[in-house]
Structure formats: structure tokens, C-alpha cells
Design an enzyme around this catalytic site. Structure first.
Site, PDB file in Angstrom:
ATOM      1  N   ASN A 207      18.606   0.905  -5.143  1.00 15.50           N
ATOM      2  CA  ASN A 207      19.883   1.520  -5.507  1.00 15.50           C
ATOM      3  C   ASN A 207      20.596   0.822  -6.657  1.00 15.50           C
ATOM      4  OD1 ASN A 207      19.822  -0.196  -3.061  1.00 15.50           O
ATOM      5  ND2 ASN A 207      22.031  -0.224  -3.319  1.00 15.50           N
TER       6      ASN A 207
ATOM      7  N   THR B 205      27.758  16.187  19.273  1.00 20.07           N
ATOM      8  CA  THR B 205      27.789  17.559  18.748  1.00 20.07           C
ATOM      9  C   THR B 205      27.453  17.542  17.268  1.00 20.07           C
ATOM     10  OG1 THR B 205      29.414  18.190  20.399  1.00 20.07           O
ATOM     11  CG2 THR B 205      29.247  19.605  18.441  1.00 20.07           C
TER      12      THR B 205
ATOM     13  N   SER C 112      20.122  10.594   2.714  1.00 17.35           N
ATOM     14  CA  SER C 112      21.557  10.796   2.882  1.00 17.35           C
ATOM     15  C   SER C 112      22.022  11.938   1.983  1.00 17.35           C
ATOM     16  CB  SER C 112      22.287   9.504   2.508  1.00 17.35           C
ATOM     17  OG  SER C 112      23.678   9.674   2.668  1.00 17.35           O
ATOM     18  N   ALA C 113      22.924  12.770   2.515  1.00 25.23           N
ATOM     19  CA  ALA C 113      23.352  13.966   1.777  1.00 25.23           C
ATOM     20  C   ALA C 113      24.210  13.640   0.560  1.00 25.23           C
ATOM     21  CB  ALA C 113      24.112  14.908   2.721  1.00 25.23           C
ATOM     22  N   HIS C 114      25.076  12.614   0.682  1.00 23.78           N
ATOM     23  CA  HIS C 114      26.061  12.423  -0.387  1.00 23.78           C
ATOM     24  C   HIS C 114      25.498  11.803  -1.658  1.00 23.78           C
ATOM     25  CE1 HIS C 114      27.296   8.041  -0.216  1.00 23.78           C
ATOM     26  NE2 HIS C 114      26.665   8.127   0.925  1.00 23.78           N
TER      27      HIS C 114
ATOM     28  N   CYS D  28      32.379  -7.842  -3.655  1.00 21.61           N
ATOM     29  CA  CYS D  28      33.457  -8.680  -3.160  1.00 21.61           C
ATOM     30  C   CYS D  28      33.305  -8.826  -1.661  1.00 21.61           C
ATOM     31  CB  CYS D  28      34.807  -8.066  -3.490  1.00 21.61           C
ATOM     32  SG  CYS D  28      36.155  -9.195  -3.194  1.00 21.61           S
TER      33      CYS D  28
ATOM     34  N   GLY E 171      23.036   7.780   5.963  1.00 23.79           N
ATOM     35  CA  GLY E 171      21.787   7.095   5.624  1.00 23.79           C
ATOM     36  C   GLY E 171      21.712   5.764   6.357  1.00 23.79           C
ATOM     37  N   SER E 172      22.851   5.106   6.474  1.00 24.43           N
ATOM     38  CA  SER E 172      22.894   3.817   7.175  1.00 24.43           C
ATOM     39  C   SER E 172      22.461   3.978   8.630  1.00 24.43           C
ATOM     40  CB  SER E 172      24.310   3.233   7.139  1.00 24.43           C
ATOM     41  OG  SER E 172      24.695   2.960   5.819  1.00 24.43           O
TER      42      SER E 172
HETATM   43  C1  LIG Z   1      23.716   4.816  -0.150  1.00 23.40           C
HETATM   44  C2  LIG Z   1      22.519   4.128   0.413  1.00 23.40           C
HETATM   45  C3  LIG Z   1      22.370   3.938   1.796  1.00 23.40           C
HETATM   46  C4  LIG Z   1      23.457   4.295   2.772  1.00 23.40           C
HETATM   47  O1  LIG Z   1      23.641   5.674   2.922  1.00 23.40           O
HETATM   48  P1  LIG Z   1      25.049   6.163   3.562  1.00 23.40           P
HETATM   49  O2  LIG Z   1      24.823   7.616   3.818  1.00 23.40           O
HETATM   50  O3  LIG Z   1      26.071   5.910   2.518  1.00 23.40           O
HETATM   51  O4  LIG Z   1      25.249   5.375   4.798  1.00 23.40           O
HETATM   52  C5  LIG Z   1      21.226   3.332   2.255  1.00 23.40           C
HETATM   53  N1  LIG Z   1      20.261   2.956   1.418  1.00 23.40           N
HETATM   54  C6  LIG Z   1      20.350   3.134   0.080  1.00 23.40           C
HETATM   55  C7  LIG Z   1      19.224   2.710  -0.791  1.00 23.40           C
HETATM   56  C8  LIG Z   1      21.482   3.725  -0.460  1.00 23.40           C
HETATM   57  O5  LIG Z   1      21.579   3.872  -1.777  1.00 23.40           O
END
Ligand SMILES: *Cc1c(COP(=O)(O)O)cnc(C)c1O
Length: 390
Positions: A152, A238, A200-202, A326, A72-73
Site C-alpha cells: 500500500n 445482520t 476492501s470496498a473503499h 504519527c 479489509g482489516s
Molecule cells: C486499506 C488497507 C487495509 C485495510 O482495509 P480497511 O477496509 O480500511 O480496513 C488492509 N490492507 C491493505 C494493504 C490496505 O491498503
């Protein structure tokens, strides 16, 4: 047996067994390189096409508007830097908010060092941007508005549809970091006038290290990663075929279960939101009372230090998150909690509990019970606390 209650789903989620199963197939059976011309490679390429279709479907995009990324980043970085580089001759002004994810804020700060101007919109006490402020911030040179779909930390859902309309009216691109909303609540890029969207998938029970950027047809972004011709020559490297296939499987399930999942999580969230202030005095809800993610609960407890709260809850097997980060050895209150106007000491005593649809009512009750005890214990140690147990 020690019990485990996972309530940090805004940080990351469990990968669903069906997703792991799908991924395994692409690790050990269909592991060809999608760029290879033999059948083995072409099978992988075809699979990627179907994944793109699934991911596009859940936000009402076209298949060829989806570009897979490594997170996502990365999608956030690409959207902002890609627009900035491609359209800088039109203007060098970007509008965002003070409570964005660091992937957005730090990308904007990077651009500021390179001659761009960024307006960081204030938010109200609920974390909501003001549409009037947004309109007032627009200039001739504005090329991009980037506002998150849902926050978030505090779960507040921004007025995305209205922002999209304003952006369109003014001929400015609108990007939204939808990482917390995607797959959780309905999104329609067409209807909401969204030009660019990160996911983002996770965060939706898929694998870590896979994301995507939706780029509306007709918008050209400068590449972030140069190299081979993958992702229609827009994002080299890839393809992470197993990761992408797992992402698509997670999206497929999220789509099918969305209504049910919203309903279930809302019940649990509202149970937390009712019980916590009932059982604990000086507990303040952070984020919007109604316009918030179904899975987000965030409270500040006066006279408490969030990190200690987390450590004690952890001893009871409960995983949550605090409102402090932190950074460089010091404990800084989060920019989001500062953004909604909390005093330092209140922001420090914050707790985020984020749900998945695997959580149960019984877990909520267990957590509240433990939380009552821990808050009480910590307050008894605080010289500032004069109240008594409820
Ligand atoms: C988790 C998150 C991201 C980053 O996604 P990653 O896949 O962990 O890099 C970006 N924006 C928000 C709002 C998120 O909660």
C-alpha cells in the site's frame, strides 16, 4: 476557485455515483433483513447472492467462497486468527513479511503473545520478498503463509503466483492481503493457488466499512464474530446490504474498466516517475520500478520532512500521503520504508501519490509544478541542504 487534486487513493477513494445510487435503493426501498422469510427479506437475500457472484467473478472464485466482512482489516484478522485457531494442532508457525499492513502485522503479534511463532521475511530494496528466504523459513509446524499482493505504500507487487506454488507444494495455506490489488489488477485465485484473500470496498470506489474474505472451498476457519447464522454461519451480524450491494457495483465497474484504467493510470504514474527526478534533484523512487501498482508513485526527497511537504501541498489543494505515521505523539518513519532499508531521515522525507482513473494529465503537471516549488522552499530552510535549484 481553489483547486483540489486528490492523490491519496491508496488511503481511500471517492464513491462512484452509480455505487451511491445502488446503495440508496437498498437503504430506502429494499431495506428488508435478508434473514426474514417474507418476500421483502428474501429480495434482499437474493440481492446478496448476486453481489457474491459478482465479487467472486472478478477473482475467478466460486460464489460460495466469498464471505462479506466489515472491512479489509477484519478480513485480514479473520484469515490469520481463524487459521491459527483451527489448525494449531498441526503447528503454530506462521510466515509473513516485514512490510505488511498493520492489520496483518498486529494480528501476528497478537498470536505471538498466544504461543505462536511468526517469521517476518525481509524484503529487498524494492520491497520484494525472496522466494529462497520463503522456502528456507518453512518448517514442519508452518500452517500459514500470509504475504500481501501489492504494498500500500510503495506499490510493489509481490511474486504471488510463485508464493502460491510454494505453499501448495508444502501443504501450507496461503493468504494474501489483496486490498490494494483487488479490482485494480488481474487476480485469479485458482491459477495463483491462493487459499484466502482479503479485499476492501473503499479502495475501489466503493463504500467504507465493507470488505470480504475469499475462503477456498474445503478450508475451515474458526469464527471471529459469533452470533447469528449469517454468511453461512461463519460471520455473524445482520448483513450490511446497502454496503455490500455498493461493493458489488464497484466491483462490476472495476471489472469492466480494468484494462482501460490500468492503461490510463500507468501513463499518469510514469509521467510522475519521469518528471519528478527530472525536475527535483536528490529524489529517489521507492518501490519496484516496473513491478508496481499502476496507481502508485512514491518518492523520497533528501533534506525534507514529509509532514511539512504534505502541509504545503495541502495549501495548494493537493492531497498526498507521507512515509511517516504519527504513533503515540511521535513521528515514526513507516515500517515499510524502514523495511526497504531507507535511512530514518530519508524515510521521513517521503511522499506517496496514489492515483485513480479520475485523475488527469493536467493534474499531474500541476502537482509536479507545485512539488518543485515546495521542495525547493523547504530545502532552502534546511541547514543541511547545499544543492541548488535545478
Ligand atoms: C486499506 C488497507 C487495509 C485495510 O482495509 P480497511 O477496509 O480500511 O480496513 C488492509 N490492507 C491493505 C494493504 C490496505 O491498503
Amino acid at each position: 476557485m481553489e483547486r483540489k487534486v486528490y492523490l491519496d487513493n491508496a488511503a481511500t477513494t471517492m464513491v462512484r455515483p452509480e455505487v451511491v445510487e445502488t446503495m440508496n435503493k437498498y437503504y430506502t426501498e429494499l431495506y428488508g433483513n435478508p434473514s426474514s422469510i417474507y418476500e421483502f427479506g428474501q429480495k434482499a437475500k437474493k440481492a446478496l447472492g448476486s453481489a457474491r457472484e459478482t465479487v467472486a467473478g472478478i477473482i475467478n472464485a466460486d460464489t460460495d467462497e466469498i464471505y462479506f466482512t466489515g472491512s479489509g482489516s477484519e478480513a485480514d484478522n479473520w484469515a490469520i486468527k481463524g487459521v491459527a485457531e483451527k489448525y494449531c494442532s498441526k503447528g503454530k508457525h506462521i510466515i509473513t513479511s516485514k512490510i505488511e499492513h498493520h492489520a496483518i502485522l498486529h494480528s501476528c503479534e497478537y498470536l505471538e503473545k498466544n504461543g505462536f511463532e511468526v517469521t517476518y521475511l525481509e524484503v529487498d530494496e524494492y520491497g520484494m520478498i525472496s522466494l529462497d528466504d520463503l522456502k528456507a523459513a518453512i518448517k514442519e509446524e508452518t500452517i500459514l503463509i500470509t504475504i500481501m499482493f501489492a504494498n500500500n505504500e510503495i506499490g510493489t507487487i509481490e511474486p504471488v503466483r510463485e508464493i502460491g506454488a510454494i505453499a501448495k507444494e508444502n501443504n501450507i495455506f496461503f493468504h494474501t492481503d489483496a486490498v490494494q490489488a483487488f479490482g485494480h489488477i488481474p487476480i485469479d485465485v485458482e491459477e495463483m493457488n491462493i487459499d484466502l484473500l482479503s479485499a476492501s470496498a473503499h479502495k475501489i470506489n466503493g463504500p467504507k466499512g465493507v470488505g470480504m474474505l475469499y475462503i477456498k472451498k474445503g478450508i475451515r476457519l474458526e469464527n471471529l464474530i459469533h452470533g447469528g447464522a449469517q454468511e453461512r454461519k461463519m460471520r455473524a451480524g445482520t448483513e450490511n446490504v446497502p454496503g455490500i450491494m455498493g461493493f458489488a457495483k464497484a466491483v462490476e465497474i472495476a471489472g469492466k474498466t480494468m484494462d482501460e484504467s490500468i492503461e490510463k493510470m500507468t501513463v499518469l504514474r510514469d509521467r510522475f516517475m519521469k518528471l519528478i527526478p527530472e525536475r527535483i534533484d536528490n529524489a529517489k523512487l521507492n518501490g519496484h520500478p516496473v513491478k508496481r501498482l499502476p496507481g502508485n508513485v512514491n518518492f523520497s526527497f533528501e533534506f525534507i520532512e514529509g509532514e511539512s511537504l504534505l502541509l504545503y501541498l495541502d495549501m495548494d489543494g493537493i492531497s498526498g500521503s507521507s512515509g511517516s505515521a504519527c504513533t503515540s505523539g511521535a513521528l515514526d518513519p513507516s515500517h515499510v520504508l524502514m523495511g526497504i532499508g531507507l535511512a530514518h531521515e530519508i524515510a521521513h522525507g517521503s511522499l506517496r501519490l496514489s492515483l485513480s482513473d479520475f485523475n488527469t494529465e493536467e493534474e499531474v503537471d500541476y502537482t509536479v509544478e507545485k512539488l518543485v516549488n515546495v521542495v525547493d522552499r523547504l530545502r532552502q530552510m534546511s541547514p543541511l541542504y547545499t544543492g541548488r535549484r535545478k
